[in-house]
Write an enzyme that holds these catalytic residues in place. Sequence first.
Site, PDB file in Angstrom:
ATOM      1  N   ASP A 222       0.858  -1.189   0.000  1.00  0.00           N
ATOM      2  CA  ASP A 222       0.000   0.000   0.000  1.00  0.00           C
ATOM      3  C   ASP A 222       0.893   1.237   0.000  1.00  0.00           C
ATOM      4  OD1 ASP A 222      -3.132   0.673   1.513  1.00  0.00           O
ATOM      5  OD2 ASP A 222      -1.671   2.196   0.943  1.00  0.00           O
ATOM      6  N   MET A 223       0.702   2.093  -0.999  1.00  0.00           N
ATOM      7  CA  MET A 223       1.521   3.299  -1.090  1.00  0.00           C
ATOM      8  C   MET A 223       1.196   4.236   0.082  1.00  0.00           C
ATOM      9  SD  MET A 223       3.199   2.599  -3.810  1.00  0.00           S
ATOM     10  CE  MET A 223       4.054   4.147  -4.079  1.00  0.00           C
TER      11      MET A 223
ATOM     12  N   ASP B 134      -3.755   2.344  -5.220  1.00  0.00           N
ATOM     13  CA  ASP B 134      -2.440   2.328  -4.566  1.00  0.00           C
ATOM     14  C   ASP B 134      -2.151   1.059  -3.766  1.00  0.00           C
ATOM     15  OD1 ASP B 134      -3.864   2.711  -2.154  1.00  0.00           O
ATOM     16  OD2 ASP B 134      -2.257   3.949  -1.341  1.00  0.00           O
ATOM     17  N   GLU B 135      -2.865  -0.008  -4.085  1.00  0.00           N
ATOM     18  CA  GLU B 135      -2.756  -1.239  -3.294  1.00  0.00           C
ATOM     19  C   GLU B 135      -2.714  -2.458  -4.192  1.00  0.00           C
ATOM     20  OE1 GLU B 135      -5.746  -2.377   0.039  1.00  0.00           O
ATOM     21  OE2 GLU B 135      -6.415  -0.592  -1.032  1.00  0.00           O
TER      22      GLU B 135
HETATM   23  P1  TTP Z   1      -5.278   4.946   1.103  1.00  0.00           P
HETATM   24  O1  TTP Z   1      -4.251   3.900   0.838  1.00  0.00           O
HETATM   25  O2  TTP Z   1      -6.455   4.586   1.959  1.00  0.00           O
HETATM   26  O3  TTP Z   1      -4.615   6.218   1.781  1.00  0.00           O
HETATM   27  P2  TTP Z   1      -3.197   6.879   1.516  1.00  0.00           P
HETATM   28  O4  TTP Z   1      -2.393   6.109   0.523  1.00  0.00           O
HETATM   29  O5  TTP Z   1      -3.431   8.317   1.160  1.00  0.00           O
HETATM   30  O6  TTP Z   1      -2.518   6.854   2.943  1.00  0.00           O
HETATM   31  P3  TTP Z   1      -1.896   5.597   3.717  1.00  0.00           P
HETATM   32  O7  TTP Z   1      -0.462   5.932   3.908  1.00  0.00           O
HETATM   33  O8  TTP Z   1      -2.658   5.544   5.000  1.00  0.00           O
HETATM   34  O9  TTP Z   1      -2.121   4.385   2.860  1.00  0.00           O
HETATM   35  O10 TTP Z   1      -5.872   5.488  -0.261  1.00  0.00           O
HETATM   36  C1  TTP Z   1      -5.062   5.658  -1.401  1.00  0.00           C
HETATM   37  C2  TTP Z   1      -5.468   6.886  -2.180  1.00  0.00           C
HETATM   38  O11 TTP Z   1      -6.817   6.782  -2.581  1.00  0.00           O
HETATM   39  C3  TTP Z   1      -5.366   8.143  -1.339  1.00  0.00           C
HETATM   40  O12 TTP Z   1      -4.101   8.769  -1.472  1.00  0.00           O
HETATM   41  C4  TTP Z   1      -6.466   8.995  -1.874  1.00  0.00           C
HETATM   42  C5  TTP Z   1      -7.434   8.059  -2.495  1.00  0.00           C
HETATM   43  N1  TTP Z   1      -8.676   7.968  -1.722  1.00  0.00           N
HETATM   44  C6  TTP Z   1      -9.865   8.430  -2.266  1.00  0.00           C
HETATM   45  O13 TTP Z   1      -9.901   8.918  -3.406  1.00  0.00           O
HETATM   46  N2  TTP Z   1     -11.016   8.350  -1.518  1.00  0.00           N
HETATM   47  C7  TTP Z   1     -11.034   7.832  -0.254  1.00  0.00           C
HETATM   48  O14 TTP Z   1     -12.090   7.766   0.386  1.00  0.00           O
HETATM   49  C8  TTP Z   1      -9.787   7.343   0.302  1.00  0.00           C
HETATM   50  C9  TTP Z   1      -9.748   6.751   1.672  1.00  0.00           C
HETATM   51  C10 TTP Z   1      -8.659   7.424  -0.472  1.00  0.00           C
HETATM   52 MG    MG Z   2      -2.163   4.073   0.735  1.00  0.00          MG
END
Ligand code: TTP
Ligand code: MG
Length: 387
Positions: free
Chosen positions: A11-12, A105-106
């Site tokens: 996960d990014m 991002d996963e």
């Molecule tokens: P996430 O992996 O949930 O969050 P993140 O990568 O920003 O932070 P973390 O370090 O905790 O993993 O989500 C990935 C991307 O998806 C995030 O950068 C923005 C987008 N996103 C949305 O568009 N809508 C949402 O409701 C969420 C939670 C994320």
């Molecule tokens: Mg992330």
Amino acid sequence: MHASRTILHLDMDAFFAAVEQRDNPGLQGRAVIVGGLSDRAVVTTASYEARRYGVHSAMPMFQARRKCPQAIIVAPRRKRYQEVSRTVMGLLREFTPLVEPVSIDEAYLDVTGCERLFGPPPLLAERIKTRIRETVALTCSIGIAPNRFLAKIASDMDKPDGLTRIAAGEVLAFTEKLPVGKVPGVGPMTLETLRRLGIRTLGELRKFPDGLLERRLGRFGRRLKSLAFGVDFTPVEPFAPAKSVSSEETLAVDTADQTVLRNQLLQQAETVGAQLRKMGLRARTITLKLKYADFSQITRSVTLPGATQAADTIFGTALNLLQAQPLARKVRLIGVGASHFLPQSAPFQMTLFDGAAQRNAGWEKVDRTVDAISRKFGRGKVRKASL
Ligand code: TTP
Ligand code: MG
């Protein structure tokens, strides 16, 4: 199948915000919030610098600004993030073809048997992190475990730039103390049901009889029971297709005006229908999502007697769901989704005395014609009269 597997979940870190910081050196090391610019917008994501002030995803923007006034707010550039995402997924495929992206991002990777080529799993994970850092200048967090469920939990344990392994021998001790709320799929309702049963951790859940859990939680109860033992056989499927498509919109102003909501649904149904036709799929379940002015949210679904890819059928179904909702509060966000996919060849079932199948077929024909004209002359050249 292998007796034991090695699954990675990657996960990014603060993905959208990290891309913005990377692309704009002025943002590096600073509190960055990605989200809409209006007061009504919510935080899409925030850099870790901003999270230290309590800013998080889905928080209303005005609240985020109050918590962290020095934050720099950036509007999302989804095309850019998609591009970076594709690059990252490509890098992962250098290590194994068994890569299953699950969001922008996963991804899950099944690296069972990759030791000879890349060394033991933690070393392989380090190599992946290095490859990503050197190619796209971004960090990620990786979880290593015997299955998807545990790998996903592990990747979240040491964010950002984390690497966590749950070895086979540690699974029972690890799940013993894991709060049930950490299990993907356990939302507020399930959590409340479990709380009433006196279950807070997976260790406590293990002791519960299957029958009781199933009575309270249905099939998910049985799944939870195996997860409580750290057991999850879900395979990593590189070509797993999307399971739903949807379109939603936060309205410019909260409203309970049926005409405004109806017009939103109409446009969203067009978008969803077009996407289904592009994917060559039909859907059976239509979902309406409403978020009210007070941020509470509901979804209502209906499963059709047959499968559709016609905007009009989707619209009609969503409109019925909307009209069945007493609108006690104003609506802030409305959306339509389609799921429960069947291949293009699946028809809309005939029911006696009901023209639904013919009507659906008629609308699908209209939609395909509109698709064809749009492809030739550009979008927006033809629109249905109702729009
Ligand atoms: P996430 O992996 O949930 O969050 P993140 O990568 O920003 O932070 P973390 O370090 O905790 O993993 O989500 C990935 C991307 O998806 C995030 O950068 C923005 C987008 N996103 C949305 O568009 N809508 C949402 O409701 C969420 C939670 C994320
Ligand atoms: Mg992330």
